[in-house]
Design an enzyme around this catalytic site. Structure first.
Site, PDB file in Angstrom:
ATOM      1  N   LYS A  22      65.890  54.232  16.624  1.00  0.00           N
ATOM      2  CA  LYS A  22      67.001  53.801  16.712  1.00  0.00           C
ATOM      3  C   LYS A  22      68.083  54.665  15.618  1.00  0.00           C
ATOM      4  O   LYS A  22      68.858  55.012  16.143  1.00  0.00           O
ATOM      5  CB  LYS A  22      67.138  52.403  16.421  1.00  0.00           C
ATOM      6  CG  LYS A  22      68.455  51.572  16.727  1.00  0.00           C
ATOM      7  CD  LYS A  22      68.295  50.333  16.356  1.00  0.00           C
ATOM      8  CE  LYS A  22      67.408  49.407  17.238  1.00  0.00           C
ATOM      9  NZ  LYS A  22      67.066  48.103  16.696  1.00  0.00           N
TER      10      LYS A  22
ATOM     11  N   ARG B  28      69.286  46.861  10.814  1.00  0.00           N
ATOM     12  CA  ARG B  28      68.553  46.784  12.007  1.00  0.00           C
ATOM     13  C   ARG B  28      67.303  47.508  11.912  1.00  0.00           C
ATOM     14  O   ARG B  28      67.140  48.491  11.363  1.00  0.00           O
ATOM     15  CB  ARG B  28      69.370  47.308  13.139  1.00  0.00           C
ATOM     16  CG  ARG B  28      71.099  47.077  13.174  1.00  0.00           C
ATOM     17  CD  ARG B  28      71.770  48.160  14.121  1.00  0.00           C
ATOM     18  NE  ARG B  28      71.446  47.928  15.574  1.00  0.00           N
ATOM     19  CZ  ARG B  28      71.599  48.589  16.618  1.00  0.00           C
ATOM     20  NH1 ARG B  28      72.481  49.780  16.231  1.00  0.00           N
ATOM     21  NH2 ARG B  28      71.225  48.449  17.672  1.00  0.00           N
TER      22      ARG B  28
ATOM     23  N   GLY C 210      62.645  43.808  20.524  1.00  0.00           N
ATOM     24  CA  GLY C 210      62.316  42.705  20.209  1.00  0.00           C
ATOM     25  C   GLY C 210      61.173  42.073  19.402  1.00  0.00           C
ATOM     26  O   GLY C 210      60.993  40.838  19.090  1.00  0.00           O
TER      27      GLY C 210
ATOM     28  N   MET D 173      60.903  43.246  16.235  1.00  0.00           N
ATOM     29  CA  MET D 173      60.948  43.211  14.734  1.00  0.00           C
ATOM     30  C   MET D 173      62.529  42.613  14.799  1.00  0.00           C
ATOM     31  O   MET D 173      63.033  41.988  15.630  1.00  0.00           O
ATOM     32  CB  MET D 173      60.956  44.533  14.213  1.00  0.00           C
ATOM     33  CG  MET D 173      59.491  44.924  14.081  1.00  0.00           C
ATOM     34  SD  MET D 173      59.334  46.579  13.257  1.00  0.00           S
ATOM     35  CE  MET D 173      60.333  47.579  14.448  1.00  0.00           C
TER      36      MET D 173
ATOM     37  N   ARG E 189      68.268  55.017  23.974  1.00  0.00           N
ATOM     38  CA  ARG E 189      66.721  55.445  23.943  1.00  0.00           C
ATOM     39  C   ARG E 189      66.360  55.704  25.639  1.00  0.00           C
ATOM     40  O   ARG E 189      67.224  55.514  26.293  1.00  0.00           O
ATOM     41  CB  ARG E 189      66.003  54.157  23.448  1.00  0.00           C
ATOM     42  CG  ARG E 189      66.059  52.896  24.397  1.00  0.00           C
ATOM     43  CD  ARG E 189      65.332  51.808  23.808  1.00  0.00           C
ATOM     44  NE  ARG E 189      65.797  50.615  24.359  1.00  0.00           N
ATOM     45  CZ  ARG E 189      65.680  49.518  23.906  1.00  0.00           C
ATOM     46  NH1 ARG E 189      64.982  49.351  22.622  1.00  0.00           N
ATOM     47  NH2 ARG E 189      66.295  48.374  24.364  1.00  0.00           N
TER      48      ARG E 189
ATOM     49  N   HIS F  61      33.918  41.392  33.915  1.00  0.00           N
ATOM     50  CA  HIS F  61      33.734  41.835  35.071  1.00  0.00           C
ATOM     51  C   HIS F  61      34.261  42.081  36.168  1.00  0.00           C
ATOM     52  O   HIS F  61      34.679  43.113  36.825  1.00  0.00           O
ATOM     53  CB  HIS F  61      32.377  40.954  35.372  1.00  0.00           C
ATOM     54  CG  HIS F  61      31.556  41.658  36.542  1.00  0.00           C
ATOM     55  ND1 HIS F  61      31.775  41.260  38.106  1.00  0.00           N
ATOM     56  CD2 HIS F  61      30.676  42.702  36.783  1.00  0.00           C
ATOM     57  CE1 HIS F  61      31.248  41.994  38.720  1.00  0.00           C
ATOM     58  NE2 HIS F  61      30.232  42.782  37.991  1.00  0.00           N
TER      59      HIS F  61
ATOM     60  N   SER G 207      25.944  67.798  39.922  1.00  0.00           N
ATOM     61  CA  SER G 207      27.128  66.801  40.005  1.00  0.00           C
ATOM     62  C   SER G 207      26.827  65.531  38.833  1.00  0.00           C
ATOM     63  O   SER G 207      25.692  64.999  38.995  1.00  0.00           O
ATOM     64  CB  SER G 207      27.183  66.202  41.239  1.00  0.00           C
ATOM     65  OG  SER G 207      28.170  64.958  41.423  1.00  0.00           O
TER      66      SER G 207
ATOM     67  N   CYS H  61      30.893  62.795  39.895  1.00  0.00           N
ATOM     68  CA  CYS H  61      31.257  61.727  40.971  1.00  0.00           C
ATOM     69  C   CYS H  61      30.965  60.453  40.547  1.00  0.00           C
ATOM     70  O   CYS H  61      31.163  59.405  41.436  1.00  0.00           O
ATOM     71  CB  CYS H  61      30.273  62.142  41.949  1.00  0.00           C
ATOM     72  SG  CYS H  61      28.503  62.034  41.671  1.00  0.00           S
TER      73      CYS H  61
ATOM     74  N   TYR I 259      35.249  70.422  39.658  1.00  0.00           N
ATOM     75  CA  TYR I 259      36.076  69.237  40.647  1.00  0.00           C
ATOM     76  C   TYR I 259      35.786  68.010  40.012  1.00  0.00           C
ATOM     77  O   TYR I 259      34.735  67.906  39.304  1.00  0.00           O
ATOM     78  CB  TYR I 259      35.669  69.430  41.995  1.00  0.00           C
ATOM     79  CG  TYR I 259      34.543  69.012  42.226  1.00  0.00           C
ATOM     80  CD1 TYR I 259      33.982  67.786  42.473  1.00  0.00           C
ATOM     81  CD2 TYR I 259      33.366  69.772  42.336  1.00  0.00           C
ATOM     82  CE1 TYR I 259      32.880  67.382  42.767  1.00  0.00           C
ATOM     83  CE2 TYR I 259      32.048  69.405  42.506  1.00  0.00           C
ATOM     84  CZ  TYR I 259      31.804  68.335  42.597  1.00  0.00           C
ATOM     85  OH  TYR I 259      30.550  67.845  43.040  1.00  0.00           O
TER      86      TYR I 259
HETATM   87  P1  ADP Z   1      66.625  45.357  19.100  1.00  0.00           P
HETATM   88  O1  ADP Z   1      66.172  46.698  18.652  1.00  0.00           O
HETATM   89  O2  ADP Z   1      65.918  44.137  19.235  1.00  0.00           O
HETATM   90  O3  ADP Z   1      67.659  45.716  20.313  1.00  0.00           O
HETATM   91  P2  ADP Z   1      69.358  45.795  17.612  1.00  0.00           P
HETATM   92  O4  ADP Z   1      69.059  46.280  16.282  1.00  0.00           O
HETATM   93  O5  ADP Z   1      69.587  46.589  18.799  1.00  0.00           O
HETATM   94  O6  ADP Z   1      68.015  45.192  17.885  1.00  0.00           O
HETATM   95  O7  ADP Z   1      70.390  44.651  17.239  1.00  0.00           O
HETATM   96  C1  ADP Z   1      70.387  43.496  18.289  1.00  0.00           C
HETATM   97  C2  ADP Z   1      71.546  43.354  18.854  1.00  0.00           C
HETATM   98  O8  ADP Z   1      72.649  43.311  17.877  1.00  0.00           O
HETATM   99  C3  ADP Z   1      71.845  44.186  19.837  1.00  0.00           C
HETATM  100  O9  ADP Z   1      72.677  43.532  21.085  1.00  0.00           O
HETATM  101  C4  ADP Z   1      72.970  45.251  19.029  1.00  0.00           C
HETATM  102  O10 ADP Z   1      73.742  45.973  20.066  1.00  0.00           O
HETATM  103  C5  ADP Z   1      73.515  44.344  18.201  1.00  0.00           C
HETATM  104  N1  ADP Z   1      74.205  44.797  17.034  1.00  0.00           N
HETATM  105  C6  ADP Z   1      73.377  45.507  16.012  1.00  0.00           C
HETATM  106  N2  ADP Z   1      73.951  46.027  15.023  1.00  0.00           N
HETATM  107  C7  ADP Z   1      75.485  46.102  15.392  1.00  0.00           C
HETATM  108  C8  ADP Z   1      76.714  46.406  14.736  1.00  0.00           C
HETATM  109  N3  ADP Z   1      76.538  46.948  13.584  1.00  0.00           N
HETATM  110  N4  ADP Z   1      77.664  45.791  15.368  1.00  0.00           N
HETATM  111  C9  ADP Z   1      77.678  45.216  16.657  1.00  0.00           C
HETATM  112  N5  ADP Z   1      76.423  44.552  17.325  1.00  0.00           N
HETATM  113  C10 ADP Z   1      75.439  44.972  16.649  1.00  0.00           C
HETATM  114 MG    MG Z   2      68.760  47.213  20.637  1.00  0.00          MG
END
Ligand code: ADP
Ligand code: MG
Ligand code: MG
Length: 953
Positions: free
Chosen positions: A8, A77, A86, A88, A321, A444, A835, A903, A923
């Site tokens: 990120k 973030r 989701g 962390m 990403r 299994h 083989s 094989c 092969y």
């Molecule tokens: P994840 O990796 O779980 O997507 P994010 O860090 O992207 O977590 O953030 C979660 C949500 O909060 C996302 O929808 C992101 O766009 C929003 N968000 C994070 N930072 C900001 C910010 N500075 N301004 C507005 N929205 C934010």
């Molecule tokens: Mg995000």
């Protein structure tokens, strides 16, 4: 860069550099996280850096963090090197307190908005930093929502939100023991610590274990100016892909939710509009976004998954990403991007995963039908998606019944078991799908079905399987034997009744075919297939197989019409061997002995001869019948593969595998003995299907009369029981099998070779180019091979002389005993090809019997990390792989043009294919439906080191 900044952070930095509208911010590196994880404290100097970073943001935005007159807010973030969506934490709206909330309200002239932001902060901060249970905040919120008319978030008034903030603060104080921190710098500091800690949260650790991401990487923390999509109808937030991630079509694809913040889109609180509608409602922001999306895709040269926010008409980009995509999209996008000149063909090949190819070639449920089934309440349960693909069929609980129903595709069967064992394989083979109540991804059932390409849902804990009653239950519902069920091995879902499937059609997969053709141009390894029947060989050829690497002749013996002949042959074989040896010894003795003794010997010989004639009629006679049948088999497969090599393996399993089970016979003989003179017993005691089948057999033997049937059947069964008892082995895997059989009973393998060459000669006369290669299994000592090959090649020459044709042929051996690998230079003198039979080679090298190991301890070993993976699925590189390496080198030293392949089941496993490439094999041979995957994996093996993969994948 991604190592330090995380995906990120690196993306944000890169987008800023590209001039895209990214809210100002900075990134704290993963190094700081790792230091924090170790000591529980921030490394020295970090906070100073943080506040320096904050100051530079303040300069950019012209406002001050925590300024009661003119504040701005930030988010912290999380973001690791590899995307862990989701898993962390992220905290929004930091910097709000009792003073700044008022300023925010004045700045935006929006009271409601400011108090809404404040209540979100307290809840997020309380939950993430102080670990207060989220539902405690929810229930307060729900209480207020309940008092509104619409009962939605958006119905809360500013006054209500003010009260909610008060209650949240109260909850916070009583849970934590101190008030919610009013100091923005404290908020920031604590938030950064919490984000670092979330790296070691349970969710994140489990995810990394599952995805094999190292625990040492750490997460970065991104501090970023908040922008707001919830400032009214001219604002909003969304997520979009630069191409359709499920079809691959080149159009912006995504959703946009007006007047909402961040997570609201994902949380699904209101139905968002699709991104195309955003174009009408927010034309300027949309236009700018479309340009940014195109720029980002060009820059990263891959489909992007982008987070955006519009604040009062102004566009902000918050994340980019590489987009996750379906199998179909992966192929289409790779091909399209190569054609657009965005990536090279080599890169395109690497962009498609072997798993994608597997998925494209499996039957799938019709999605619409699946939805309909759900609506009709036919959804039953969900288990582990153990082997992908969809299957529908009659629920059958007994593997024997599954076999008899499913054989030759007579009826679709879904085999339902508590769990499966090697004794069930015959049933699995003839089923469309398998459902088990217990067992994991390496159970299994999972392992076997994946190997066979049969869909499987395993470990479906909520079903209760009752074998005796012939039913399974899910809650109130009961599915009886013979009821229809549908299972989706790709999702783990189980449904009642029939959901139609869409069969894959390789011929229609134009994009996939193109991609595989590109892969063919790159790969060095050839791809052959294991096929026992002409129809499999044909399918393999359509999939692109360049030869047959394993044609198992014993499958042909197993067919019902041949089993009786096999029995006769096997029963007579040992006796024939004994008597004929005795006859030969006598004859030799007669030649050399004195006249007076000769008479005695001749008399003995005369007594033996009728016996030998009878045995010969049974033994040799059966073999002659089998020879005619086998010739037909070989004609079929050699014809289907004309122009390409076909490796035919001589009989391999121990003979008793063709006979009924000892236990079954013992029970039957006992029953027959007890029922003599009292035939009703048999009828009264017949409960199970097996008993019934036996009763039928008895009746048939007696021409409808049970009493007579008993008398007729008993001696036959007794004889069979004796023969089976005599051939029982303590350790069949290491017993009389493979080339050992041909050495002890040369007539059997000689018959097979005659059949091969008669077939080959017949086709050669028709003008076909046939290339049979005769494979001698399980050699461990060069002398075994020498003896076998001499005898067999003699037969081959005889046939060719008799027929007056010469065919191109080879004699070679399987390498499946460590000693053969160790003495490969000796062996290669007598073999034109090797083989690797890696199933047996793995068994013999590790000293595991597969059936016992997978049932008893192997699963545990893999789970506990004692073994990195199941060695029967992926080649054990360090052990078995080392033997293979030595074998190839030694063998090629003696015979330069030695043809070497593999094989075993590993031939279809991408990681094992990579090893085969490295070892310089000619092969890999795998099951027909794996051929396309292997073509791709072989190209990957070659390209992997040649082409740098995009950094962010
Ligand atoms: P994840 O990796 O779980 O997507 P994010 O860090 O992207 O977590 O953030 C979660 C949500 O909060 C996302 O929808 C992101 O766009 C929003 N968000 C994070 N930072 C900001 C910010 N500075 N301004 C507005 N929205 C934010
Ligand atoms: Mg995000
Ligand atoms: Mg073997």
């Amino acid at each position: 860069m991604r190592d330090l900044l995380g995906g990120k952070g690196a993306g944000l930095a890169e987008m800023t550099r590209l001039g895209l509208p990214v809210p100002p911010g900075f990134t704290i590196t993963t190094k700081a996280c790792n230091a924090y994880s170790k000591s529980g404290r921030f490394p020295p100097g970090l906070l100073k850096e943080v506040f320096k970073g904050l100051a530079s943001i303040e300069a950019k935005v012209g406002r001050k963090f925590g300024d009661p007159e003119n504040p701005f807010l930030v988010s912290v973030r999380s973001g690791a090197k590899f995307s862990m969506p989701g898993m962390m934490d992220t905290i929004l709206n930091l910097g709000l307190n009792d003073a700044t909330v008022g300023a925010l309200a004045r700045q935006t002239s929006n009271d409601r908005f400011a108090w809404d932001a404040y209540r979100r902060l307290i809840a997020l901060f309380g939950r993430i930093v102080k670990e207060i249970e989220g539902r405690k905040f929810e229930s307060i919120l729900d209480g207020f929502k309940g008092r509104t008319e619409g009962k939605e978030d958006s119905d809360l008034t500013a006054d209500m939100l003010r009260s909610i903030v008060e209650e949240f603060k109260g909850l916070y104080r009583s849970e934590v023991g101190e008030p919610f921190p009013q100091d923005p710098e404290t908020q920031l500091r604590e938030a950064i610590g919490a984000v670092f800690r979330s790296w070691n949260g349970k969710r994140a650790v489990d995810y990394r274990n599952f995805s094999k991401i190292p625990h040492t990487l750490g997460t970065a923390a991104n501090v970023q100016t908040m922008v707001f999509g919830n400032m009214g109808t001219d604002s909003g937030t969304g997520v979009a892909f630069t191409r359709n991630p499920s079809t691959g079509e080149k159009v912006l694809f995504g959703e946009f939710l007006p007047d909402a913040q961040g997570e609201d889109v994902v949380a699904g609180i209101r139905t968002p509009m699709n991104i195309a509608q955003m174009r009408e409602k927010f034309p300027d922001a949309y236009g700018e976004f479309a340009r940014a999306a195109e720029l980002l895709e060009k820059h990263y040269r891959d489909i992007q998954d982008i987070e955006l926010t519009v604040e009062r008409g102004r566009l902000w980009i918050l994340q980019t990403r590489s987009g996750k995509r379906s199998a179909r999209a992966a192929v289409k996008i790779a091909i399209d991007m190569a054609r657009e000149g965005l990536i090279s063909r080599k890169e395109a090949i690497l962009r498609v995963e072997p798993a994608h190819v597997i998925q494209l070639l499996l039957p799938q449920f019709d999605e619409k039908a699946k939805l309909a089934a759900r609506r009709e309440g036919r959804y039953l349960a969900k288990g582990l998606n153990a082997s992908p693909g969809a299957a529908a069929g009659f629920a059958i609980f007994d593997p024997n019944e599954a076999e008899s129903l499913g054989r030759d595709e007579k009826k679709p069967v879904v085999l339902v078991r508590v769990e499966t064992s090697p004794d069930d394989v015959h049933g699995i083979l003839h089923s469309k799908g398998v459902l088990t109540a217990r067992g994991g991804a390496t159970s299994h059932a999972a392992v076997v079905t994946r190997g066979l390409g049969i869909p499987c849902v395993a470990g479906c804990e909520s079903i209760v399987v009752d074998f005796d009653e012939g039913e399974f239950r899910v809650g109130e519902k009961i599915v009886h034997r013979g009821d229809f069920v549908s299972i989706d091995g790709s999702s783990g879902e189980v449904y009642e009744g029939h959901i139609p499937t869409i069969e894959p059609d390789f011929a229609k997969e134009v994009d996939l075919q193109t991609l595989l053709e590109w892969a063919d141009e790159e790969r060095r390894l050839q791809v052959w297939a294991n096929a026992d029947y002409p129809r499999d060989a044909k399918r393999a050829r359509e999939f692109g197989a360049q030869g047959i690497g394993l044609d198992r002749t014993e499958h042909m013996f197993m067919e019902t019409d041949r089993l009786d002949i096999m029995h006769e042959m096997i029963l007579a074989a040992p006796e024939y061997r004994r008597v004929s040896t005795e006859v030969r010894t006598l004859q030799a003795e007669i030649e050399s002995t004195r006249a007076d003794r000769r008479r005695v010997l001749e008399e003995r010989l005369a007594r033996l001869e009728p016996n030998l004639q009878d045995l010969s009629r049974r033994y040799i006679g059966s073999l002659e019948k089998l020879e005619r049948l086998q010739k037909g088999d070989f004609v079929g497969i050699l014809r289907a593969m004309a122009g390409l090599p076909v490796i035919i393996r001589l009989i391999d399993p121990p003979l008793h595998e063709f006979l009924p089970k000892y236990e079954t016979l013992l029970v039957q003989v006992t029953k027959l003995t007890l029922a003599r003179g009292n035939p009703d017993v048999l009828q009264r005691a017949a409960r199970s299907d097996e008993d019934q089948a036996f009763l039928e057999e008895v009746k048939k033997a007696g021409g409808g009369d049970i009493g007579r049937g008993i008398e007729a059947l008993l001696p036959r069964k007794q004889l069979l029981l004796e023969a089976v008892a005599a051939s029982r082995e303590t350790n069949p895997m290491l017993g009389l099998r493979g080339c050992r059989l041909g050495i002890m009973f040369p007539e059997i393998t000689e018959m097979q070779v005659r059949a091969i060459f008669e077939a080959a000669c017949q086709l050669a006369k028709e003008g076909l180019d046939v290339k049979p290669e005769v494979m001698i299994p399980l050699a461990g000592h060069v002398n075994e091979l020498k003896v076998e090959r001499e005898a067999l090649e003699r037969e081959a020459r005889k046939v060719m002389e008799r027929e007056g044709v010469r065919v191109n042929y080879k004699f070679g051996t399987m390498i499946e005993i460590p000693r053969a690998a160790l003495t490969a230079d000796e062996i290669a003198k007598h073999a034109e090809f090797f083989s690797f039979g890696t199933n047996d080679l793995t068994q013999t090298t590790l000293g595991y019997s597969r059936d016992d190991a997978e049932g008893k301890f192997l699963l545990d070993y893999v789970e506990r990390g004692i073994l990195p993976h199941n060695p029967f699925q992926t080649l054990d590189r360090e052990g078995v792989g080392a033997l293979m390496r030595m074998c190839v080198q030694k063998g090629r030293k003696v015979r330069k043009d030695l043809e070497v392949g593999i094989c075993g089941e590993h031939g279809g496993d991408p990681a094992s294919i990579e090893l085969c490439h490295e070892l310089g094999l000619d092969y890999v041979s795998c099951s027909p439906f794996r051929v396309p995957v292997a073509r791709l994996a072989a190209a990957h093996a070659k390209l992997r080191n040649e082409v740098q993969r995009p950094e962010d994948r």
